[in-house]
Design a protein around this motif. Structure first.
Motif, PDB file in Angstrom:
ATOM      1  N   LYS A   1      81.131  -1.793  34.836  1.00 16.02           N
ATOM      2  CA  LYS A   1      82.267  -2.265  35.612  1.00 16.02           C
ATOM      3  C   LYS A   1      81.913  -3.560  36.313  1.00 16.02           C
ATOM      4  N   PRO A   2      82.722  -4.606  36.146  1.00 16.47           N
ATOM      5  CA  PRO A   2      82.397  -5.924  36.709  1.00 16.47           C
ATOM      6  C   PRO A   2      82.406  -5.960  38.233  1.00 16.47           C
ATOM      7  N   GLU A   3      81.600  -6.846  38.782  1.00 19.07           N
ATOM      8  CA  GLU A   3      81.617  -7.226  40.201  1.00 19.07           C
ATOM      9  C   GLU A   3      81.302  -6.057  41.145  1.00 19.07           C
ATOM     10  N   VAL A   4      80.485  -5.099  40.658  1.00 19.34           N
ATOM     11  CA  VAL A   4      80.130  -3.924  41.450  1.00 19.34           C
ATOM     12  C   VAL A   4      78.628  -3.699  41.355  1.00 19.34           C
ATOM     13  N   LEU A   5      77.975  -3.462  42.515  1.00 19.64           N
ATOM     14  CA  LEU A   5      76.571  -3.071  42.497  1.00 19.64           C
ATOM     15  C   LEU A   5      76.455  -1.589  42.155  1.00 19.64           C
ATOM     16  N   TRP A   6      75.359  -1.217  41.492  1.00 24.94           N
ATOM     17  CA  TRP A   6      75.147   0.166  41.041  1.00 24.94           C
ATOM     18  C   TRP A   6      76.294   0.631  40.128  1.00 24.94           C
ATOM     19  N   SER A   7      76.866  -0.286  39.375  1.00 26.85           N
ATOM     20  CA  SER A   7      77.979   0.065  38.504  1.00 26.85           C
ATOM     21  C   SER A   7      77.513   0.996  37.385  1.00 26.85           C
TER      22      SER A   7
ATOM     23  N   GLY B   1      70.158 -11.457  50.776  1.00 29.75           N
ATOM     24  CA  GLY B   1      70.908 -10.437  50.060  1.00 29.75           C
ATOM     25  C   GLY B   1      72.069 -10.938  49.232  1.00 29.75           C
ATOM     26  N   TYR B   2      72.559 -10.020  48.402  1.00 22.84           N
ATOM     27  CA  TYR B   2      73.743 -10.272  47.583  1.00 22.84           C
ATOM     28  C   TYR B   2      74.931 -10.683  48.460  1.00 22.84           C
ATOM     29  N   GLY B   3      75.912 -11.273  47.810  1.00 23.04           N
ATOM     30  CA  GLY B   3      77.113 -11.673  48.532  1.00 23.04           C
ATOM     31  C   GLY B   3      78.074 -10.522  48.735  1.00 23.04           C
ATOM     32  N   ILE B   4      77.575  -9.419  49.323  1.00 25.07           N
ATOM     33  CA  ILE B   4      78.428  -8.271  49.622  1.00 25.07           C
ATOM     34  C   ILE B   4      78.703  -8.244  51.127  1.00 25.07           C
ATOM     35  N   LYS B   5      79.751  -7.502  51.529  1.00 24.30           N
ATOM     36  CA  LYS B   5      80.213  -7.552  52.917  1.00 24.30           C
ATOM     37  C   LYS B   5      79.119  -7.171  53.918  1.00 24.30           C
ATOM     38  N   ALA B   6      78.317  -6.151  53.598  1.00 26.71           N
ATOM     39  CA  ALA B   6      77.272  -5.725  54.529  1.00 26.71           C
ATOM     40  C   ALA B   6      76.307  -6.859  54.836  1.00 26.71           C
ATOM     41  N   ASN B   7      76.017  -7.668  53.831  1.00 26.32           N
ATOM     42  CA  ASN B   7      75.090  -8.780  54.029  1.00 26.32           C
ATOM     43  C   ASN B   7      75.742  -9.963  54.724  1.00 26.32           C
ATOM     44  N   THR B   8      76.970 -10.292  54.342  1.00 25.27           N
ATOM     45  CA  THR B   8      77.635 -11.425  54.991  1.00 25.27           C
ATOM     46  C   THR B   8      77.931 -11.108  56.454  1.00 25.27           C
ATOM     47  N   ASP B   9      78.235  -9.834  56.742  1.00 26.07           N
ATOM     48  CA  ASP B   9      78.432  -9.442  58.142  1.00 26.07           C
ATOM     49  C   ASP B   9      77.141  -9.594  58.936  1.00 26.07           C
TER      50      ASP B   9
ATOM     51  N   VAL C   1      75.423 -17.486  46.295  1.00 24.82           N
ATOM     52  CA  VAL C   1      75.929 -16.340  45.535  1.00 24.82           C
ATOM     53  C   VAL C   1      76.958 -15.541  46.336  1.00 24.82           C
ATOM     54  N   ALA C   2      77.245 -15.968  47.570  1.00 22.13           N
ATOM     55  CA  ALA C   2      78.220 -15.275  48.409  1.00 22.13           C
ATOM     56  C   ALA C   2      79.586 -15.948  48.384  1.00 22.13           C
ATOM     57  N   SER C   3      79.771 -16.903  47.487  1.00 24.90           N
ATOM     58  CA  SER C   3      81.028 -17.633  47.401  1.00 24.90           C
ATOM     59  C   SER C   3      81.441 -17.789  45.943  1.00 24.90           C
TER      60      SER C   3
ATOM     61  N   ASN D   1      70.380 -18.616  45.269  1.00 23.74           N
ATOM     62  CA  ASN D   1      69.945 -17.950  46.491  1.00 23.74           C
ATOM     63  C   ASN D   1      69.508 -16.515  46.239  1.00 23.74           C
ATOM     64  N   CYS D   2      70.223 -15.821  45.363  1.00 21.97           N
ATOM     65  CA  CYS D   2      69.978 -14.405  45.113  1.00 21.97           C
ATOM     66  C   CYS D   2      70.622 -14.077  43.769  1.00 21.97           C
ATOM     67  N   GLY D   3      70.745 -12.790  43.466  1.00 27.12           N
ATOM     68  CA  GLY D   3      71.386 -12.382  42.225  1.00 27.12           C
ATOM     69  C   GLY D   3      72.891 -12.580  42.259  1.00 27.12           C
ATOM     70  N   MET D   4      73.490 -12.654  41.073  1.00 22.44           N
ATOM     71  CA  MET D   4      74.921 -12.952  40.972  1.00 22.44           C
ATOM     72  C   MET D   4      75.738 -11.813  40.393  1.00 22.44           C
TER      73      MET D   4
END
Length: 345
Positions: free
Chosen positions: A21-27, A215-223, A279-281, A311-314
């Protein structure tokens, strides 16, 4: 490799939608059995060719054969129970359901070596393979056996060294250890984190890299990043230790971050793998933006020791966005390479 300012990604690329599944970690995988094995290799072949097509000098696997940069390695080890999971706080930022350590950990067989040998067949360019670092591995588990983060880290370091030596024998030119935990657990990093990393890299002839990012460009990291203030100075803790370490290259986040560029001075003498792609944008950098990020780093690292990277993984990005960012990385490095070629000796 004689290329000035070589280009390389740090870790993951998005997987094709038919594989996961695209755009999901641990997909979860969309395939299973022999079809999954074929699908993984098809994706690995495609990722290698896409990196070549986009002009990258060092080819990586893009983590096409693994669900996650840490847990996929761990799930191949003895002593870890993936059925009985617990929710833990990862890097003091977000909760995740993780496996538990229930006995002595060991590696019954190589984990990534067959995939690395397959990647080696796909390209004549140097190839890089990433492994999780010992400290980041223990931060992605619940330990009910050792009950000592340090002791478990040393066990993992030995296992990682076994894997790294076999990856080297399979033709991997550069072995990267991912240690984002170095940006969080400073006391442990100083006490035993860098030492266990060096144990993981012990005796390798392949070039070694340690990757430390936000970290990845996920909400937990950007927060989390939003709480770090106008300057992100976490690298001040790790860089002096790494400058004295046996690791060849230090990989760091830079573009669109609040990391002061002069912190690179703290690793003077090491190769620097500089994140020039955010990678967060979803916004694709222009080649000129990439060149500018790299250019500013040249005050603190010699050009022949600078590697242009992300910067990190995409993995969480749309696939086409990630590919266009690869093209921007290559073109930006090319701009600066041409500038340097015109400078009189």
């Amino acid at each position: 490799m004689n290329t000035l300012l070589p280009t390389s990604i740090v870790g993951s690329l998005p997987k094709p939608a038919w594989l996961a599944k695209p755009e999901v970690l641990w997909s979860p995988w969309e395939l299973d059995g022999d079809t999954l094995v074929e699908g993984k290799h098809d994706a690995l072949r495609s990722a290698a060719k896409e990196q070549e097509r986009r002009g990258l000098d060092i080819v990586s696997d893009g983590e096409q054969t693994r669900q996650h940069f840490v847990t996929t390695f761990i799930e191949h080890l003895e002593g870890v129970d993936f059925e009985n999971r617990e929710t833990v706080r990862i890097r003091d930022r977000y909760d995740a359901s993780v496996p538990t350590v229930v006995g002595a950990v060991s590696r019954r067989q190589p984990v990534f070596v067959q995939d690395a040998a397959f990647l080696r067949q796909q390209t004549d360019r140097p190839i890089k393979w990433a492994l999780p670092g010992p400290m980041t591995m223990i931060d992605t588990l619940a330990d009910h056996h050792y009950r000592s983060r340090e002791r478990l880290a040393w066990e993992f370091a030995t296992i990682l060294n076994q894997e790294a030596r076999e990856l080297e024998a399979a033709g991997v030119d550069i072995i990267q250890f991912d240690e984002p935990a170095f940006n969080v657990f400073f006391d442990e990093m100083k006490d035993w984190g860098v030492a266990t990393l060096e144990r993981a890299a012990e005796g390798l002839r392949a070039e070694t890299v340690v990757h430390i990012c936000y970290g990845y460009g996920i909400k937990a990291n950007t927060d989390w990043k939003a709480t770090l203030g106008a300057e992100w100075r976490q690298y001040e803790e790790s860089f002096p230790l790494l400058q004295r370490s046996s690791i060849d290259t230090v990989s760091l986040e830079s573009h669109n971050s609040h990391v002061p560029i002069d912190l690179i001075e703290l690793i003077r003498g090491k190769k620097v793998m500089l994140g020039a792609i955010d990678v967060a944008s979803h916004e694709v950098e222009s080649p000129e933006e990439v060149a500018d990020t790299l250019r500013r780093a040249l005050q603190f690292v010699d050009a022949d020791k600078l590697v242009a990277s992300s910067n990190c993984g995409m993995a969480p990005l749309p696939r086409q966005v990630a590919f266009e960012k690869l093209s921007a990385l290559s073109a930006g490095a090319g701009i600066l390479r041409d500038e340097l070629a015109r400078v009189p000796a």
